[in-house]
Design an enzyme around this catalytic site. Structure first.
Site, PDB file in Angstrom:
ATOM      1  N   SER B 125       0.841  -1.198   0.000  1.00 51.29           N
ATOM      2  CA  SER B 125       0.000   0.000   0.000  1.00 51.29           C
ATOM      3  C   SER B 125       0.872   1.242   0.000  1.00 51.29           C
ATOM      4  O   SER B 125       2.011   1.217   0.476  1.00 51.29           O
ATOM      5  CB  SER B 125      -0.856  -0.032   1.267  1.00 51.29           C
ATOM      6  OG  SER B 125      -1.332   1.253   1.599  1.00 51.29           O
ATOM      7  N   TYR B 149      -0.366  -0.256  10.309  1.00 42.54           N
ATOM      8  CA  TYR B 149      -0.699  -0.931   9.049  1.00 42.54           C
ATOM      9  C   TYR B 149       0.420  -0.741   8.023  1.00 42.54           C
ATOM     10  O   TYR B 149       0.899  -1.698   7.416  1.00 42.54           O
ATOM     11  CB  TYR B 149      -2.011  -0.359   8.521  1.00 42.54           C
ATOM     12  CG  TYR B 149      -2.412  -0.829   7.140  1.00 42.54           C
ATOM     13  CD1 TYR B 149      -3.018  -2.065   6.958  1.00 42.54           C
ATOM     14  CD2 TYR B 149      -2.200  -0.022   6.021  1.00 42.54           C
ATOM     15  CE1 TYR B 149      -3.398  -2.492   5.689  1.00 42.54           C
ATOM     16  CE2 TYR B 149      -2.580  -0.444   4.756  1.00 42.54           C
ATOM     17  CZ  TYR B 149      -3.178  -1.664   4.600  1.00 42.54           C
ATOM     18  OH  TYR B 149      -3.546  -2.078   3.341  1.00 42.54           O
ATOM     19  N   LYS B 153       2.878  -3.611   6.396  1.00 42.76           N
ATOM     20  CA  LYS B 153       3.014  -3.806   4.947  1.00 42.76           C
ATOM     21  C   LYS B 153       4.483  -3.667   4.526  1.00 42.76           C
ATOM     22  O   LYS B 153       4.970  -4.429   3.688  1.00 42.76           O
ATOM     23  CB  LYS B 153       2.142  -2.800   4.183  1.00 42.76           C
ATOM     24  CG  LYS B 153       0.645  -3.105   4.238  1.00 42.76           C
ATOM     25  CD  LYS B 153       0.299  -4.360   3.454  1.00 42.76           C
ATOM     26  CE  LYS B 153      -1.197  -4.627   3.387  1.00 42.76           C
ATOM     27  NZ  LYS B 153      -1.496  -5.961   2.775  1.00 42.76           N
TER      28      LYS B 153
END
Lengths: 326, 326
Positions: B125, B149, B153
Site C-alpha cells: 500500500s 498498518y 506492509k
C-alpha cells in the site's frame, strides 16, 4: 539510573560498558546498576562503581525478554544479533534471534505498561542497503537489503519507529558504518580485511588484502561507535521526529587511501607487511556493499565520527596499543 | 493451474476472481482450480469453469497456512489484511494478521520444499510512505510509515524480497494507489470520500466532501488493481531484479479535478449533489498521505493504470452501472 545491555559480550558492548564504568554517569544521571546480557556470559567492566549483574541466556526463549525488563531499566541498549554470515547460513536462527528476539524484547517492554517508557537504542547496519545505489547514499534512500541479516535489521528499524510512535518506548536506531580498526584477531568476516590490513602490520604481523586498492568503503572507529551509543542514550529525542533510524556519520575512503594513511602514521616498514592475495569471492561480496554516504541528519543531531583515516588509525593506537606502535 | 487467493471476500479479491472466471486462463495456462480463502466465507465467482474451493478460517492460527499451501498452488495471491484503521485501533490484531499471518504463509511455502516455488503476489500500500515527502514520491524513496498498518506492509515487503532472493518463492509486492471509485456503500475509512463524491452523486444520492478542493491524491480504478494482479501473475519476473516491491502506476489529481471530471462526464445536476462539510479530523489524516508518485519502474515492467480521472469515472460507469448514469 539502570542500564540493560543486550549483546554485552560483543566488542561494541564491551567498549560501551568500559566507557560507562569510566564516566560513572549518563547525561548528568549517576549509573547505579547495569545488567549485562549475552548468549555467552559477559564480563563486568573493570573498576565499575555501579552494581553489575551478568546474565547469559537466549533472549528469544519464552519469558526471557520479560525477565530482562521486569525491573524497568531506564535505558536499553540492544546490540544482540546473529552476524551477517551466520544469518545467511542459518535462515531460522537469523530470523529467530534478529527478528523474533527483537520483537519479543519490544513486546516485553510494552507488556510492562504502567507508564514505563525506556530509551531504547537499536544498532542497525549499513547492510540494510543493497546495490545498486548512488555513489553517496542519502538519508532518504530506500532500504533494499541483499542479505537476511540486512532484512532483519531493516524490519527491526520499522518496528522501532512504530513502537516509538505508539509511545511504547523512546527508540533510536543507529546504522553503524563498518567498525575499523576492529581490535582482536583476524576473523572470517568478509569485511575483516579492512581492519586486518591496519591492525596486523601495526602489530608486526603480515596481513592479506583480498581486494583491489580502489575499493571504497565507509568506516568509523570503535570509539566513535561507543560515542554514537552514548549520544543516542543522552540526547533530546524530541528533535528526531518520527523517522527514528539514522545513518551514522563515518569516513569514506579507498583501500589505497587506508594504506597511504598507514604509511603516514607508521611508515613504509609497516605498510610492507600488507600482502596482496586477490580473492574473487570476497571481491564479489564487497562489490555489493555501500561505499559512501551523504549522512546529514545524524551529524545535525549531534552524532560525530572521524574525519580522516589517519584519525581512525591514531584512535586505534591510543585505545588498543597504549599509544605505541609495536 | 491452481490459484490460492487469501482475502478472497474483499472487493479486490472478488473482482480478481470474476476476471479469472471470465478469462478462464492465465498467461496461456488453463485455470483448473481456485481456492478462495478469507476470515468470512468467500463466494465462488459466477460462471467459473474451474473447481472453486471456498474456505473460511483465521490463517494466523497454527497449521492453517500449512493446510492452505499443502496442495502446492501455482499462484498465491495474498490480499488478506486488517485494514489501516483497525490495525491502528487494535495493535495486537494488526500485528498478528498483517505481520505474523504473512510470515506464517511465507514459512509454510518454505516448509513444503521439494522444489516448490510458487509465484506469490503481495498487495502492499502507499501507506508504507509517511510525510514529509517530496511532491512526487520516487521509486527510490525510503519507507517511513506513520501507521502500524503501513509498518506491517513495509515488513511484508522486506520478507517478500528476502524469501524471493532465497528461492523460497517468486514474489512480487505491488503498492496499490487508493482504489477509486470503490463500489458499494459509503464506509468509515478516512479515504472513503474520494470515492463517495463520485459514486453517490452518480447514483442520485448526496455525498459529503470533508476536505478542501485542493487536496491532491493518487488513484487507480478497481479494474486497474485487478490488471496489476493479473500482470504480476503472468509477467516474466526475471526482469524485476532483487527489488521485488513496486509502486504501481496511478493518476494524481486534486478533489477539484475529480469534481471537474465528474461534471464533464455526468453534468452539473450530478455535481450539485456534493455537499461540503469540512471535517478537521479527516483533513489532518489526509494531510499525511502521499499525493503523487514518480512511479517509473512499474510502467517500464508493463503495469498500466488510467491516465485521467474521467477515465476512472467511465470505468466505474461501465463496470458498476452497466454503462448508464442513474
Amino acid at each position: 539510573m539502570h542500564i540493560l545491555v543486550l549483546g554485552a559480550a560483543g566488542m561494541v558492548g564491551r567498549k560501551f560498558l568500559e566507557r560507562v564504568a569510566r564516566d560513572g554517569h549518563f547525561g548528568g544521571r549517576e549509573v547505579t546498576r547495569v545488567t549485562l546480557h549475552d548468549v555467552v556470559m559477559p564480563a563486568a567492566p573493570a573498576g565499575a562503581a555501579f552494581e553489575a549483574i551478568c546474565l547469559a541466556s537466549d533472549f528469544s526463549e519464552p519469558g526471557e525478554a520479560e525477565r530482562l525488563v521486569a525491573d524497568r531499566p531506564d535505558l536499553i541498549v540492544h546490540l544482540a544479533a546473529i552476524v551477517s554470515g551466520e544469518a545467511e547460513a542459518d535462515f531460522e536462527k537469523g530470523y529467530r534471534i534478529n527478528l523474533d528476539g527483537t520483537r519479543l524484547l519490544f513486546d516485553a517492554i510494552r507488556a510492562v505498561g504502567e507508564g514505563y517508557c525506556p530509551r531504547v537504542i537499536f544498532t542497525s547496519s549499513i547492510a540494510v542497503f543493497g546495490a545498486p545505489f548512488h555513489d553517496k547514499i542519502a538519508d532518504e534512500f530506500h532500504l533494499t537489503p541483499l542479505t537476511s541479516y540486512g532484512t532483519q535489521k531493516a524490519i527491526g528499524e520499522l518496528l522501532l519507529s512504530d513502537y516509538t510512535r505508539r509511545g511504547i518506548f523512546d527508540g533510536i536506531g543507529i546504522r553503524l558504518p563498518t567498525i575499523c580498526v576492529r581490535p582482536g584477531s583476524p576473523n572470517k568476516a568478509a569485511s575483516g580485511f579492512f581492519s586486518n590490513i591496519i591492525r596486523e602490520p601495526l602489530n608486526g604481523m603480515e596481513a592479506v588484502l583480498p581486494v583491489s586498492d580502489d575499493v571504497r568503503h565507509w568506516h568509523a572507529s570503535p570509539r566513535s561507535a561507543v560515542g554514537f551509543l552514548v549520544h543516542a542514550a543522552t540526547m533530546d529525542t524530541s528533535a528526531i521526529g518520527p523517522r527514528r533510524n539514522l545513518s551514522m556519520p563515518g569516513f569514506s575512503c579507498t583501500v589505497a587511501e587506508q594504506i597511504e594513511a598507514l604509511r603516514k602514521v607508521a611508515g613504509e616498514t609497516v605498510v610492507a607487511r600488507i600482502r596482496r592475495v586477490p580473492d574473487p569471492t570476497i571481491q564479489a561480496i564487497v562489490a555489493g556493499w555501500p561505499r559512501d554516504f551523504e549522512a546529514t541528519r545524524a551529524p545535525a543531531l549531534g552524532f560525530k565520527a572521524e574525519s580522516s583515516f589517519e584519525e581512525i588509525i591514531r584512535v586505534h593506537i591510543e585505545d588498543e596499543l597504549g599509544g605505541r606502535i609495536g
